[in-house]
Motif scaffolding. Sequence first.
Motif, short mmCIF file in Angstrom:
data_model
loop_
_atom_site.label_atom_id
_atom_site.label_comp_id
_atom_site.label_asym_id
_atom_site.label_seq_id
_atom_site.Cartn_x
_atom_site.Cartn_y
_atom_site.Cartn_z
N ASP A 87 -10.51 -28.86 43.63
CA ASP A 87 -11.53 -27.80 43.72
C ASP A 87 -12.85 -28.30 44.29
N GLU A 135 -6.85 -26.63 42.74
CA GLU A 135 -6.18 -27.39 41.68
C GLU A 135 -5.15 -26.54 40.94
N ALA A 136 -3.98 -27.12 40.76
CA ALA A 136 -2.93 -26.46 39.96
C ALA A 136 -2.31 -27.54 39.09
N SER A 137 -2.34 -27.31 37.78
CA SER A 137 -1.81 -28.32 36.84
C SER A 137 -0.39 -27.98 36.44
N SER A 161 -9.67 -33.18 35.96
CA SER A 161 -9.67 -31.72 35.82
C SER A 161 -8.35 -31.20 35.30
N LYS A 169 -7.37 -27.47 33.53
CA LYS A 169 -8.48 -26.51 33.62
C LYS A 169 -8.01 -25.07 33.67
N ARG A 170 -6.92 -24.81 34.38
CA ARG A 170 -6.44 -23.42 34.53
C ARG A 170 -5.22 -23.13 33.67
N ASN A 197 -3.17 -22.13 30.29
CA ASN A 197 -3.44 -21.23 29.17
C ASN A 197 -2.46 -21.57 28.03
N ARG A 217 -6.05 -23.76 27.60
CA ARG A 217 -6.64 -24.86 28.39
C ARG A 217 -6.30 -26.20 27.74
#
Length: 458
Positions: A151, A166-168, A198, A201-202, A204, A206
Amino acid sequence: MLTFGCQMNELDSELALASMAEGGFANTGSAADADVILVNTCSVRDKAEQKAYSFLGRAARLKKHRPGVVIAVLGCMAQKEGELIFKRAPYVDIVAGTRQFTRINELVRRVRENKERVLSLGRDDEVVSAKRLRVRDVRHSLQVAVMRGCDHHCTFCVVPNTRGVEASKPFEEVVKECEILVGSGAVEITLLGQNIDSYGKRLNPRRSLAELLHAVGAIQGLQRLRFITSHPADLKPELFRAFREVPKLMPYLHFPAQSGSDRILRAMRRGYTYDEYLKLVDAAREACPEIGLAGDTIVGFPTESDQDFERTLELHRRAEYQNAFIFTYSHREFTPADKMDLKDDVPEDVKLARCNALLDLQRDVSEKVLSKYVGRVVKVLGDRPSKRSPASRVASPESSVSDDGSDPRPVTRDTRRFEGRSPQNILVHVDSGRDLKGKLYDARITRSSPFALYGELV
Ligand code: SF4
């Protein structure tokens, strides 16, 4: 399959191979025998792209003799260049971006059945691991990608353009993947992310990298845990606590500063100052006195003056990196610098002179840091017979990887000497006369160089 670039690319290549295995293909390891040639590319530096095109030229000659061969360009350069690759290399059949690795088999089938070219640049691929596990050659030390994309918008960097936001990977999925790998024989795991601080971060709910380190660090049978790469603007104090609280977490932190000049850091949009960076250095050392620090630095960023460069030299002296990856600035298309029309105005000879001066300084700093281990006993994880050729001094930015997969020089290995890694990730050579791969052993250090430690088995 040929892979250029960072460790993340190596992992993506595994996904592509897994996809191909679903279609009944096996990896030949040699383009000359292959029906499908996959090239996973890197865009971070111009040189990496030139090497990819030069390999494609060789692949085209193979295709002349065997017209049925399918040539696919994957990854960062594909994402960045798109259709241009077909113009420049008309013999290429597939151009597929950074989130298309799990679809490669389907794209190859389309080319073979419909005799058409395929351009596939969507960002629909998940951060998957299950498929990769099927083709994974389990070794004692493995990497696990926990996130993709970035990001940040550092002005010199093409990664946000090629790899997206960013995708975790889901928390439970990472832990499960690590459990499977440890159950299959891995004793060391390195969690990988372009900006790993990071992580989560996204998600759910978190999640944080510190939580993930605690969870993976609790896996029975795992001996060592590492993570790369950190961004100084995102490093959190709780992460430093993890070095004390997670016994398997190795004391090594790679967090690139890129420059020591506040003016250049602002122009790079790094989000921290010289002083803030050094506060992190001190905090890391306070939390974990034995920690080994590594950095990345770019010299010759647009408008960099002698005074700016002095600050960078000062930063390397003060940070006392055990190793640092040092590059000259390379202007890249589609970076913020490109869009801002930032002129690449530092002459090449000045860049080179600064690069050499910084390499020389870092060599002295590394020598001093590594010499502190002489006389001590360090725990080493054995990796492979030692190389006979000298170690490389330069690697790619923010990825901590030194090998772009295309070095034509053959590596010969010394069967009497074995190399492994200390907790700080320092290369340690011991005269062993036997195979120590995947074994943890004590080595008494008898001498050091700026790049490695040398010792004997205890
Ligand atoms: S240099 Fe690192 S933090 Fe900056 S944009 Fe590139 S990947 Fe992100």
